[in-house]
Design a protein around this motif. Structure first.
Motif, PDB file in Angstrom:
ATOM      1  N   SER A 211     -17.514  -2.995  -2.851  1.00  0.00           N
ATOM      2  CA  SER A 211     -18.770  -2.449  -2.206  1.00  0.00           C
ATOM      3  C   SER A 211     -19.551  -4.409  -1.882  1.00  0.00           C
ATOM      4  CB  SER A 211     -20.007  -1.903  -2.813  1.00  0.00           C
ATOM      5  OG  SER A 211     -19.301  -0.927  -2.365  1.00  0.00           O
ATOM      6  N   GLY A 212     -19.494  -4.992  -2.940  1.00  0.00           N
ATOM      7  CA  GLY A 212     -20.288  -6.771  -2.999  1.00  0.00           C
ATOM      8  C   GLY A 212     -18.772  -7.262  -1.857  1.00  0.00           C
ATOM      9  N   LEU A 213     -18.184  -7.082  -1.316  1.00  0.00           N
ATOM     10  CA  LEU A 213     -17.403  -7.913  -0.940  1.00  0.00           C
ATOM     11  C   LEU A 213     -17.292  -7.375   0.530  1.00  0.00           C
ATOM     12  CD1 LEU A 213     -13.619  -8.481  -2.142  1.00  0.00           C
ATOM     13  CD2 LEU A 213     -15.913  -9.793  -1.999  1.00  0.00           C
ATOM     14  N   ASP A 214     -17.830  -5.917   0.938  1.00  0.00           N
ATOM     15  CA  ASP A 214     -18.095  -6.028   2.404  1.00  0.00           C
ATOM     16  C   ASP A 214     -19.215  -6.385   2.392  1.00  0.00           C
ATOM     17  OD1 ASP A 214     -18.774  -4.138   4.522  1.00  0.00           O
ATOM     18  OD2 ASP A 214     -19.589  -2.046   3.437  1.00  0.00           O
ATOM     19  N   ALA A 215     -20.388  -6.034   2.231  1.00  0.00           N
ATOM     20  CA  ALA A 215     -22.077  -7.441   1.481  1.00  0.00           C
ATOM     21  C   ALA A 215     -21.668  -8.690   2.208  1.00  0.00           C
ATOM     22  CB  ALA A 215     -22.406  -7.242   0.648  1.00  0.00           C
TER      23      ALA A 215
ATOM     24  N   PHE B  14      -3.738   3.267   5.929  1.00  0.00           N
ATOM     25  CA  PHE B  14      -3.277   3.011   5.624  1.00  0.00           C
ATOM     26  C   PHE B  14      -4.409   2.978   3.615  1.00  0.00           C
ATOM     27  CE2 PHE B  14      -1.459  -0.382   8.037  1.00  0.00           C
ATOM     28  CZ  PHE B  14      -0.570   0.256   8.503  1.00  0.00           C
ATOM     29  N   GLY B  15      -5.399   3.772   3.721  1.00  0.00           N
ATOM     30  CA  GLY B  15      -6.508   4.342   3.155  1.00  0.00           C
ATOM     31  C   GLY B  15      -6.919   3.146   1.751  1.00  0.00           C
ATOM     32  N   LEU B  16      -6.843   1.714   2.485  1.00  0.00           N
ATOM     33  CA  LEU B  16      -7.099   0.460   1.976  1.00  0.00           C
ATOM     34  C   LEU B  16      -9.144   0.514   1.774  1.00  0.00           C
ATOM     35  CD1 LEU B  16      -6.425  -2.386   0.461  1.00  0.00           C
ATOM     36  CD2 LEU B  16      -6.934  -3.440   2.800  1.00  0.00           C
ATOM     37  N   SER B  17      -9.144   0.525   1.060  1.00  0.00           N
ATOM     38  CA  SER B  17     -11.247   0.561   0.770  1.00  0.00           C
ATOM     39  C   SER B  17     -12.128  -0.381   1.678  1.00  0.00           C
ATOM     40  CB  SER B  17     -11.954   0.323  -0.388  1.00  0.00           C
ATOM     41  OG  SER B  17     -11.407  -0.518  -0.925  1.00  0.00           O
ATOM     42  N   HIS B  18     -12.281   0.423   2.482  1.00  0.00           N
ATOM     43  CA  HIS B  18     -13.582  -0.836   3.511  1.00  0.00           C
ATOM     44  C   HIS B  18     -13.528  -2.252   3.100  1.00  0.00           C
ATOM     45  CE1 HIS B  18     -16.155  -1.545   6.800  1.00  0.00           C
ATOM     46  NE2 HIS B  18     -17.237  -1.716   5.949  1.00  0.00           N
ATOM     47  N   GLY B  19     -14.632  -2.226   2.066  1.00  0.00           N
ATOM     48  CA  GLY B  19     -15.081  -3.971   1.268  1.00  0.00           C
ATOM     49  C   GLY B  19     -13.284  -4.469   1.422  1.00  0.00           C
ATOM     50  N   ILE B  20     -12.147  -3.737   0.863  1.00  0.00           N
ATOM     51  CA  ILE B  20     -11.192  -5.241   0.755  1.00  0.00           C
ATOM     52  C   ILE B  20     -11.153  -5.489   2.163  1.00  0.00           C
ATOM     53  CG2 ILE B  20      -8.919  -5.661  -0.096  1.00  0.00           C
ATOM     54  CD1 ILE B  20     -10.973  -4.707  -2.484  1.00  0.00           C
ATOM     55  N   ALA B  21     -10.667  -4.429   3.035  1.00  0.00           N
ATOM     56  CA  ALA B  21     -10.497  -4.384   4.952  1.00  0.00           C
ATOM     57  C   ALA B  21     -10.856  -5.203   5.194  1.00  0.00           C
ATOM     58  CB  ALA B  21      -9.857  -3.209   5.030  1.00  0.00           C
TER      59      ALA B  21
ATOM     60  N   PHE C 276     -11.856 -15.772  -4.011  1.00  0.00           N
ATOM     61  CA  PHE C 276     -11.093 -14.022  -4.208  1.00  0.00           C
ATOM     62  C   PHE C 276     -10.132 -14.034  -5.364  1.00  0.00           C
ATOM     63  CE2 PHE C 276     -11.661 -11.224   0.405  1.00  0.00           C
ATOM     64  CZ  PHE C 276     -13.294 -12.099   0.445  1.00  0.00           C
ATOM     65  N   LYS C 277      -9.370 -14.592  -5.564  1.00  0.00           N
ATOM     66  CA  LYS C 277      -8.473 -15.142  -6.291  1.00  0.00           C
ATOM     67  C   LYS C 277      -8.650 -14.393  -8.060  1.00  0.00           C
ATOM     68  CE  LYS C 277      -4.810 -17.078  -3.648  1.00  0.00           C
ATOM     69  NZ  LYS C 277      -3.429 -18.684  -3.471  1.00  0.00           N
ATOM     70  N   LYS C 278      -9.979 -15.312  -7.871  1.00  0.00           N
ATOM     71  CA  LYS C 278     -10.515 -15.641  -9.345  1.00  0.00           C
ATOM     72  C   LYS C 278     -11.192 -13.431  -9.872  1.00  0.00           C
ATOM     73  CE  LYS C 278     -14.986 -17.137 -11.167  1.00  0.00           C
ATOM     74  NZ  LYS C 278     -16.230 -17.912 -11.403  1.00  0.00           N
TER      75      LYS C 278
ATOM     76  N   TYR D  98      -8.414  -9.990  -6.281  1.00  0.00           N
ATOM     77  CA  TYR D  98      -8.399  -9.077  -5.262  1.00  0.00           C
ATOM     78  C   TYR D  98      -6.798  -9.353  -4.875  1.00  0.00           C
ATOM     79  CZ  TYR D  98      -9.353  -9.016  -0.193  1.00  0.00           C
ATOM     80  OH  TYR D  98      -8.933  -8.504   1.132  1.00  0.00           O
ATOM     81  N   GLY D  99      -5.531  -9.989  -5.215  1.00  0.00           N
ATOM     82  CA  GLY D  99      -4.630  -9.579  -4.632  1.00  0.00           C
ATOM     83  C   GLY D  99      -4.178  -7.994  -5.073  1.00  0.00           C
TER      84      GLY D  99
END
Length: 207
Positions: free
Chosen positions: A22-26, A104-111, A153-155, A158-159
């Motif tokens: 959700s945060g990365l979608d924003a 592939f089912g990757l969540s929206h905010g991650i995608a 992201f790496k902090k 994210y990977g």
């Protein structure tokens, strides 16, 4: 909507995976409102507020998911990013994201956040002023914008959220160009470009 309700306590039960998505979608809403053909100065200012808050508070809330202050700050960031996005609509990163979720089912905010660093790297070369707005909010200069995004992201590890696509077959048989989203982007991207950006991003986050 005529009314919104921002109540951080409603988010306390959110698991970490949903919190980061959700945060990365924003964050994607804020970035894409800035590098958008429909951009205006008000959108810039609102988006910068959102980016600064997300950069500060998303790692904090992931480390302390029950912290009500952090949850409230993330709600405000999402609210500001939503206002900005409502004026411009989303752009190329959202376009690229849709098959990653549907196939592939990757969540929206991650995608939709996957290619933010890749797009920023390309946009800096042609739209320094536009990227400068984002760089200012991220606390860096344009030369270090891509790296700043990668480090942020790496902090947050994210990977690990890219597992659904880590070994997926991603090629030109998949259509990543959604005209309704792509038309808003300052950066012109064809399907081959999109495929390459996805591969590049996956390798940087999972290697």
């Amino acid at each position: 909507p005529a009314i919104i309700i921002l109540d951080g306590s409603l988010c306390i039960s959110m698991p970490k995976a949903l919190t980061i998505s959700s945060g990365l979608d924003a964050l994607s809403h804020a970035f894409e409102s800035i590098w958008n053909k429909n951009n205006n100065p008000i959108v810039d200012e609102i988006s910068k507020i959102a980016i600064k808050k997300i950069k500060k508070y998303l790692p904090l809330v992931l480390a302390d998911t029950n912290n009500l202050k952090y949850r409230k700050e993330m709600q405000m960031a999402s609210f500001f990013a939503g206002i900005a996005m409502s004026k411009t609509k989303t752009a190329i990163c959202h376009s690229i994201s849709y098959p990653l979720t549907s196939l592939f089912g990757l969540s929206h905010g991650i995608a939709c956040s996957l290619t933010l660093s890749e797009v920023s790297k390309l946009l800096v070369q042609k739209y320094e002023t536009r990227c400068g707005v984002i760089s200012e909010a991220m606390g860096c200069d344009n030369l270090n914008l891509e790296e700043s995004i990668l480090v942020f992201f790496k902090k947050m590890n994210y990977g690990k959220y890219l597992e659904p696509i880590k070994n997926a077959t991603i090629d030109n048989s998949i259509n990543f160009i959604n005209p309704a989203r792509a038309k808003n982007s300052l950066l012109e991207v064809n399907n081959n470009d999109a495929v390459n950006m996805v591969h590049s991003a996956i390798s940087k986050f999972t290697s």
